[in-house]
Design an enzyme around this catalytic site. Structure first.
Site, PDB file in Angstrom:
ATOM      1  CB  CYS A 188       5.890  26.107  16.672  1.00  0.00           C
ATOM      2  SG  CYS A 188       5.043  27.432  15.840  1.00  0.00           S
TER       3      CYS A 188
ATOM      4  CG  ASP B 190      -6.714  20.451  17.167  1.00  0.00           C
ATOM      5  OD1 ASP B 190      -6.070  21.406  16.807  1.00  0.00           O
ATOM      6  OD2 ASP B 190      -6.120  19.586  17.676  1.00  0.00           O
TER       7      ASP B 190
ATOM      8  CB  CYS C 253      -2.290  28.788 -10.681  1.00  0.00           C
ATOM      9  SG  CYS C 253      -2.513  27.987  -8.951  1.00  0.00           S
TER      10      CYS C 253
ATOM     11  CB  CYS D 168      -6.027  29.646 -10.083  1.00  0.00           C
ATOM     12  SG  CYS D 168      -5.942  30.334  -8.304  1.00  0.00           S
TER      13      CYS D 168
ATOM     14  CB  THR E 160      -3.394  20.847   6.792  1.00  0.00           C
ATOM     15  OG1 THR E 160      -2.917  19.460   7.707  1.00  0.00           O
ATOM     16  CG2 THR E 160      -4.661  20.708   7.229  1.00  0.00           C
TER      17      THR E 160
ATOM     18  CB  CYS F 217      -0.935  31.904  -7.388  1.00  0.00           C
ATOM     19  SG  CYS F 217      -2.345  31.589  -8.170  1.00  0.00           S
TER      20      CYS F 217
ATOM     21  CG  PHE G 220       3.807  24.068   4.070  1.00  0.00           C
ATOM     22  CD1 PHE G 220       3.440  25.175   3.479  1.00  0.00           C
ATOM     23  CD2 PHE G 220       5.275  24.022   4.874  1.00  0.00           C
ATOM     24  CE1 PHE G 220       4.048  26.573   3.652  1.00  0.00           C
ATOM     25  CE2 PHE G 220       5.665  25.140   5.001  1.00  0.00           C
ATOM     26  CZ  PHE G 220       5.182  26.477   4.410  1.00  0.00           C
TER      27      PHE G 220
ATOM     28  NE  ARG H 125     -18.565  50.379  24.723  1.00  0.00           N
ATOM     29  CZ  ARG H 125     -19.438  50.068  25.569  1.00  0.00           C
ATOM     30  NH1 ARG H 125     -20.624  49.292  24.962  1.00  0.00           N
ATOM     31  NH2 ARG H 125     -19.580  50.419  26.955  1.00  0.00           N
TER      32      ARG H 125
HETATM   33 ZN   LIG Z   1      -3.556  29.748  -7.936  1.00  0.00          ZN
END
Ligand SMILES: [Zn+2]
Length: 349
Positions: free
Chosen positions: A183, A55, A241, A244, A129, A169, A127, A7
């Site tokens: 959570c 994990d 950034c 980057c 990680t 960025c 955040f 499928r």
């Molecule tokens: Zn960046």
């Protein structure tokens, strides 16, 4: 040839050629909780050749409402999620090579854990990680898919280093603790998890099948309760950034020894050994030797339980869970100093 994927290959976006590419693909999923369960299930059913997942936690009853790879028995045993996921996924599709890692991803091991993978799917709940993944992915040119979910909404962002903007960025630095709902403070419903995971895995399938032209750009925000979905453009890599543009990767140099980590809102603290000689484990006999030592202590002996995957015991009203890589999670206290004291007293450093 089996018709397992019939499928999926009928679908024009994949086709027989895309399926062959999927079978050669190697993906890393970081986190095997709610998003990780949903993503792993779909990636393994889809026939991705190698699926590695990492994990650091064990299965608890409060996970079962949304973490679809686990059942009542996993929670009763308190097994590591990496092992519970491996069992379930091996039964789902034996054609896929599974590489479970029950460890904590940190600056000292992230490059080794990512090595040899074509792409990384973020299924974490924190955040720190994500910034670690972003730095590792941008520095090595590895595509990664950000995915996050809380309450009834969530977001995804596909990061193609050098071609699209990255997490830094958009948000140059880690938001301070408590800045955004989690959570543990705002709750989460399973359909939100499944929706966000579906968006993320669709992107992963496009990347692995070689259909880059179909990839979504920008941040996708969806809310299953409000029934909304919208896109925010983030544009090209930002020359300003830090990652980057300036090629600075401070998260990779972070505290590799990472002695301590408080788990958000869980009333639990994780303590890592100051230096683990082997990122995959503190040694084959570590748990066995530790169990032998602890069995001699009267205050520990009665509650001591051990398997090949972990060792746990109760002391001073706290429950300590020790993993083969030398990490300990102290449940029942959010106090790092107390956790450190208990670990140095009973586990050693
Ligand atoms: Zn960046």
């Amino acid at each position: 040839m089996s018709d397992r994927y019939s499928r999926q290959t009928l679908f024009a976006g994949i086709g027989p050629e895309g399926q062959e590419r999927l079978a050669r693909g190697r993906v890393l999923v970081v986190g095997a909780g709610a998003l990780g369960s949903a993503a792993l299930d779909m990636l393994v059913r889809a026939g991705v050749g190698t699926v590695r997942f990492v994990d650091r936690d064990t299965v608890e009853t409060s996970n079962l409402q949304r973490q679809s790879l686990y059942d009542e028995e996993d929670a009763r045993e308190g097994i590591p999620k990496a092992e519970g996921a491996r069992r379930r996924l091996a039964a789902v599709n034996p054609e896929v090579a599974l590489e479970p890692l029950a460890l904590d991803l940190h600056a000292g091991n992230v490059r080794e854990v990512m090595a040899g993978t074509d792409l990384v799917v973020d299924a974490t709940d924190n955040f720190e990680t994500r910034y670690l993944i972003n730095d590792a992915a941008v520095s090595t040119g590895t595509p990664w898919i950000y995915a996050a979910c809380v309450g009834s909404y969530g977001m995804t962002l596909t990061v193609l280093p050098g071609r699209t903007g990255c997490l830094r960025c958009v948000v140059p630095d880690v938001p301070p603790p408590g800045a955004s709902p989690t959570c543990d403070t705002a709750g989460v419903i399973a359909p939100a998890v499944q929706a966000v995971a579906s968006y993320a895995v669709a992107e992963a399938l496009k990347l692995l099948a070689g259909r880059d032209e179909d990839l979504a750009t920008g941040i996708w925000h969806l809310d299953v309760w409000e029934r909304t979905a919208y896109r925010m453009d983030i544009g090209k890599p930002d020359p300003d950034c830090p990652a980057c543009g300036r090629r600075e990767f401070p998260f990779l140099e972070g505290d590799a020894s990472g002695a301590l980590l408080t788990l958000c809102g869980r009333n639990a603290v994780q303590v890592r050994p100051a230096a683990s000689p082997d990122p995959n484990g503190a040694g084959p006999d570590f748990l066995e030797q530790l169990g032998g030592r602890l069995a001699e202590l009267p205050e520990v002996r009665g509650s001591l339980r051990s398997t090949s995957h972990l060792l746990q015991f109760e002391v001073a009203g706290r429950r300590l869970v020790v993993f083969p890589d030398g990490r300990t999670i102290v449940h029942g206290s959010g106090d790092p100093a107390e956790a450190r004291t208990l670990v140095s007293r009973y586990i050693g450093s």
